[in-house]
Design an enzyme around this catalytic site. Structure first.
Site, PDB file in Angstrom:
ATOM      1  N   CYS A 137      -4.303  -9.153   3.398  1.00 44.75           N
ATOM      2  CA  CYS A 137      -4.078  -7.985   4.256  1.00 44.75           C
ATOM      3  C   CYS A 137      -4.642  -8.241   5.652  1.00 44.75           C
ATOM      4  O   CYS A 137      -5.836  -8.507   5.801  1.00 44.75           O
ATOM      5  CB  CYS A 137      -4.728  -6.745   3.649  1.00 44.75           C
ATOM      6  SG  CYS A 137      -4.450  -5.247   4.635  1.00 44.75           S
ATOM      7  N   GLY A 148       7.448 -14.292   2.685  1.00 46.57           N
ATOM      8  CA  GLY A 148       7.767 -14.368   4.110  1.00 46.57           C
ATOM      9  C   GLY A 148       9.177 -14.858   4.361  1.00 46.57           C
ATOM     10  O   GLY A 148       9.641 -15.804   3.723  1.00 46.57           O
ATOM     11  N   VAL A 207       0.839  -1.195   0.000  1.00 45.99           N
ATOM     12  CA  VAL A 207       0.000   0.000   0.000  1.00 45.99           C
ATOM     13  C   VAL A 207       0.878   1.249   0.000  1.00 45.99           C
ATOM     14  O   VAL A 207       1.709   1.449   0.898  1.00 45.99           O
ATOM     15  CB  VAL A 207      -0.943   0.007   1.223  1.00 45.99           C
ATOM     16  CG1 VAL A 207      -1.773   1.286   1.253  1.00 45.99           C
ATOM     17  CG2 VAL A 207      -1.857  -1.205   1.181  1.00 45.99           C
TER      18      VAL A 207
END
Length: 484
Positions: free
Chosen positions: A108, A209, A25
């Site tokens: 999210c 990750g 974002v």
């Protein structure tokens, strides 16, 4: 020509991309994508776009996707957050000519996603997700992809991935953390979950990750068997991560600022990128950190970047032979390197706390610590503390307010009736009384109206004057009630 699917889509359209920049974002904008592509990234995602806003707002579409054409920004996947099949598909139809695929954000974990009911907070609503993907797969001319977070249970995660594949998802990105793993509680992503998904589906899988350097990318691909690896935080701190280099920070910052001149973006995006790039250096030069936070123009940011560069070069010139990086960093602070986010236990140790109970608190508990230590306050409260150093956040130290005799709300400290303003106004109006504490002057204004009426008696008969006194007084009281 029919759209490509699965492995063919990954090989031909995405050019067998292994190194992927995540959708972030306000952080994976065009300028940053171009910088990342110059330094090894093979596929980029747009920032997460809100499907409803994208559908209704032409300016939002222009600012986030319809801007100046840039052929080198391909392959590109546009990511949307949405919770309505029709809205999602209509927004995707407006975007499909500007990208190579449409991604549905199911990962999210932030509070804004919970309030908006999208992202990882849709992961239990399988019927809704099936309808969204089925419709998108039917209507769009480009493939539909998904980015998910895992469930604690591996088997449920595998079934979740298989459901998305069956609905029409052509590529799946798996972030190996649950939606609860965020901020200080992020912890280590589970590659075991990702490996299980990769073995269970027949579509390409990207892993997300634990990626801080190129060796992490290679190890992840080797252990999980995924087609590609996505990086977010690691990329923000070192845009040359996929090249396997750790360049000087000012080299990356200067290159990025030059791209921004050609492809402008909001100043807040630029500032945020420099905060990430210069993260370790700004722990040393606090004054420049404050200047970067306050600067209002791109030229001002360029000046701060130049000053940071000069300070670091001066440090390098004065460096003693054999000197090692401080603060346990693998490199000196002016070199691009990962930032390892401390977990809750590390945060406890850093702040001198002990005991298991304190070390397992959630993020909100850490943010709302009320012991006066600003390091444990949320960022918003820290800003308030800077503006007002005497501000108290500990509810046990805040004054206890007396309650209104009528309704239980806090009463005015100087109210003559011991009431809150609402109750006081009703009583003062009924009794034609004053309450200076609440600024209610019904009695005073009534008396003034009578006095003014008496001054006009020379032109009125006594009977008319007497009636006029009453009428004017009543009008004044009613007007005061209306004004209040």
């Amino acid at each position: 020509m029919p759209k490509l699917r699965g492995e063919a889509f990954w090989r031909e359209t995405l050019r067998s991309a292994h190194y992927v920049v995540a959708p972030m974002v306000d952080q994976s904008e065009l300028a940053w994508r171009l910088l990342s592509r110059r330094h090894g990234a093979q596929l980029c995602y747009t920032p997460m776009l809100h499907a409803q806003v994208f559908l209704r707002d032409a300016n939002y579409r222009r600012e986030n996707l319809y801007g100046e054409a840039c052929p080198e920004d391909r392959p590109l996947i546009v990511q949307f957050c949405a919770n309505d099949p029709e809205v999602f598909v209509q927004a995707a139809l407006l975007a499909q000519d500007y990208c190579d695929a449409i991604d549905l954000n199911l990962g999210c974990p932030q509070m804004i996603a919970k309030r908006g009911h999208y992202g990882a907070f849709l992961q239990e609503e399988w019927d809704l997700l099936q309808r969204m993907i089925l419709l998108a797969n039917e209507k769009l001319s480009v493939p539909i992809t998904c980015k998910i977070r895992v469930f604690p249970d591996i088997d449920k995660t595998v079934k979740y991935a298989q459901m998305l594949e069956k609905a029409g998802c052509q590529l799946l990105t798996v972030h190996g953390r649950t939606k609860e793993q965020k901020g200080p509680l992020a912890g280590v992503a589970s590659w075991e979950h990702i490996q299980a998904v990769r073995k269970a589906v027949n579509i390409p899988v990207f892993a997300n990750g634990n990626i801080q350097c190129l060796s992490d990318v290679e190890e992840c691909i080797r252990k999980t068997g995924v087609h590609g690896v996505m990086s977010a935080e690691g990329n923000l701190h070192n845009p040359a991560l996929f090249e396997g280099r750790n360049p000087l920070v000012w080299e990356m910052a200067e290159e990025y600022l030059e791209i921004v001149r050609k492809y402008p973006c909001p100043l807040s995006y630029v500032r945020a990128h420099l905060f990430k790039l210069w993260h370790h250096t700004l722990q040393v030069y606090h004054q420049l950190r404050e200047e970067l936070a306050k600067v209002k123009t791109l030229e001002g940011i360029v000046d701060v970047n130049r000053e940071l560069k000069l300070r670091c070069q001066e440090e390098i010139a004065n460096q003693k032979e054999g000197e090692k990086p401080k603060e346990g960093l693998p490199f000196f602070h002016w070199i691009c390197q990962p930032y390892i986010r401390p977990g809750p236990k590390e945060r406890c140790r850093e702040n001198g706390e002990s005991g298991t109970e304190k070390c397992v608190r959630g993020k909100r508990a850490l943010e709302e610590e009320e012991d006066g230590n600003s390091e444990l306050l949320s960022k918003n409260k820290q800003k308030k503390k800077l503006r007002n150093p005497n501000k108290i956040f500990d509810p046990s130290l805040k004054p206890k307010y007396a309650k209104c005799d009528q309704c239980g709300n806090p009463k005015g400290n100087k109210c003559v009736f011991n009431m809150c303003r609402g109750c006081c106004k009703k009583r003062a109006f009924k009794e034609v009384a004053d309450c200076p504490g609440h600024g209610l002057l019904f009695k005073t204004k009534y008396e003034k109206s009578l006095s003014w009426q008496h001054s006009q008696r020379g032109t009125q008969t006594p009977e008319i004057s007497q009636r006029g006194d009453a009428e004017v007084g009543e009008t004044a009281v009613l007007k005061e009630a209306g004004d209040s």
